[in-house]
Scaffold this active site. Structure first.
Site, short mmCIF file in Angstrom:
data_model
loop_
_atom_site.label_atom_id
_atom_site.label_comp_id
_atom_site.label_asym_id
_atom_site.label_seq_id
_atom_site.Cartn_x
_atom_site.Cartn_y
_atom_site.Cartn_z
N HIS A 125 -12.42 5.60 1.41
CA HIS A 125 -12.55 6.89 2.07
C HIS A 125 -12.39 8.02 1.08
O HIS A 125 -11.80 7.85 0.01
CB HIS A 125 -11.45 6.99 3.14
N ASP A 169 0.85 -1.19 0.00
CA ASP A 169 0.00 0.00 0.00
C ASP A 169 0.89 1.24 0.00
O ASP A 169 1.74 1.39 0.89
CB ASP A 169 -0.91 -0.03 1.24
N GLU A 204 -6.50 -1.38 -4.38
CA GLU A 204 -6.99 -0.01 -4.13
C GLU A 204 -6.61 0.93 -5.27
O GLU A 204 -5.51 0.87 -5.80
CB GLU A 204 -6.37 0.52 -2.83
N HIS A 236 -7.95 10.35 5.19
CA HIS A 236 -9.28 9.78 5.42
C HIS A 236 -10.30 10.87 5.71
O HIS A 236 -10.36 11.40 6.81
CB HIS A 236 -9.25 8.77 6.57
N ASP A 239 -3.52 7.26 -3.44
CA ASP A 239 -3.45 6.15 -2.47
C ASP A 239 -3.80 4.89 -3.25
O ASP A 239 -4.89 4.81 -3.83
CB ASP A 239 -4.47 6.45 -1.36
N GLU A 244 -11.07 0.57 -1.73
CA GLU A 244 -10.11 -0.48 -1.39
C GLU A 244 -10.76 -1.73 -0.80
O GLU A 244 -10.79 -1.91 0.40
CB GLU A 244 -9.01 0.05 -0.45
MN MN Z 1 -3.97 2.65 0.81
MN MN Z 2 -6.76 4.06 1.43
#
Ligand code: MN
Ligand code: MN
Length: 298
Positions: free
Chosen positions: A156, A85, A281, A164, A96, A189
């Protein structure tokens, strides 16, 4: 978002995407996790981005938030299910993105479940769609493949220097009334598991966020806190601090900062039945009739 901010958001997405693929190429049998994480973070800087959060590699039953200390000896094994990640930002606008690697292919179906769920969800993104609808698609896609979505992890919204924000993007069908709107920036995600579909905290946090700025007594902690403030509220990891301040001083400072409530620790998240977990994600911006996936490599 104005035009410049949109460009920054897109650029951050492309940096995150390049770094994700670079990181994937480093996940080979016998590689040391901490070395991969260091290389990924160097690459973000090389590509002109900022590190939105410490790169993380969470293996098998650990779903998220595993981040190596300097002396972590963990190595990649061919049977491991390895979630990578990564997050990059440009002027605070964040990309992200995550993928999962399983070198021996034994968990191919599990990886396919979270990846398909992400792809199906992305197809449905447009203004007016309820976030619960997206969760339903994710849940159905993963269930059909014979696995469980992780219900207490979610996607998010993405804000400036905020990883977030609202809306929460659930991974299961929930009666949430919030609807997607044009211009919203979001990360989706899905997590899939052969366990129960629930995570809990397990182990020591090595990822932290600054949440407060109360006065500090000790000069040593004040010095470390100066550094922490330079992260602009974005998450940081123990390893960054021990490299600069050493083990003892860092530990002392983090303990004091936790105690006064200036920082918050994000402990590793572990599947409650020790199920194996996969994750995929992407980040996106909602457009008039769909979305632009910023972390899809152009
Ligand atoms: Mn992430
Ligand atoms: Mn994330």
């Amino acid at each position: 978002m104005d035009e410049q901010e949109l460009q920054d958001f897109k650029k951050a997405g492309q940096i995150a995407a390049q770094v994700r693929e670079y990181g994937k190429s480093l996940i080979v049998e016998g590689a040391k996790v901490v070395d991969i994480l260091d290389k990924i973070e160097e690459k973000i800087i090389q590509l002109g981005g900022g590190i939105a959060f410490p790169a993380q590699i969470s293996i098998n039953q650990i779903a998220a938030h595993y981040c190596s200390t300097e002396n972590d000896e963990t190595i990649i094994k061919k049977q491991d299910v390895v979630k990578l990640d990564v997050g990059a930002h440009v002027n605070g606008f964040i990309g992200d993105t995550a993928l999962t690697v399983n070198l021996d292919g034994k968990y191919k179906d599990l990886l396919d479940a979270s990846e398909s769920a992400l792809n199906e969800a992305l197809k449905k993104i447009k203004p007016g769609v309820c976030v619960g609808e997206i969760g339903k698609i994710i849940q159905e896609t993963i269930s059909k493949k014979g696995f469980q979505p992780v219900k207490n992890l979610s996607g998010h919204g993405l804000g400036k220097f905020q990883i977030h924000t609202s809306p929460t993007m659930p991974n299961i069908e929930l009666k949430l009334s919030s609807k997607l709107k044009e211009g919203m920036t979001v990360a989706i995600e899905p997590f899939a598991t052969n366990g129960q579909g629930k995570i809990q905290e397990g182990g020591m946090a090595t990822v932290f966020s600054q949440i407060n700025e109360k006065p500090i007594r000790s000069p040593m902690t004040r010095e470390v806190f100066q550094k922490i403030k330079s992260y602009n509220g974005l998450p940081f990891t123990t390893r960054w601090l021990t490299k600069e301040f050493g083990e003892g001083k860092t530990r002392f400072a983090l303990n004091e900062l936790l105690k006064v409530g200036n920082i918050y620790g994000h402990a590793p998240l572990v599947e409650v039945k020790k199920g194996i977990v996969s994750q995929h994600e992407h980040s996106l911006i909602v457009t008039k009739d769909g979305c632009i996936i910023t972390t899809k490599l152009n």
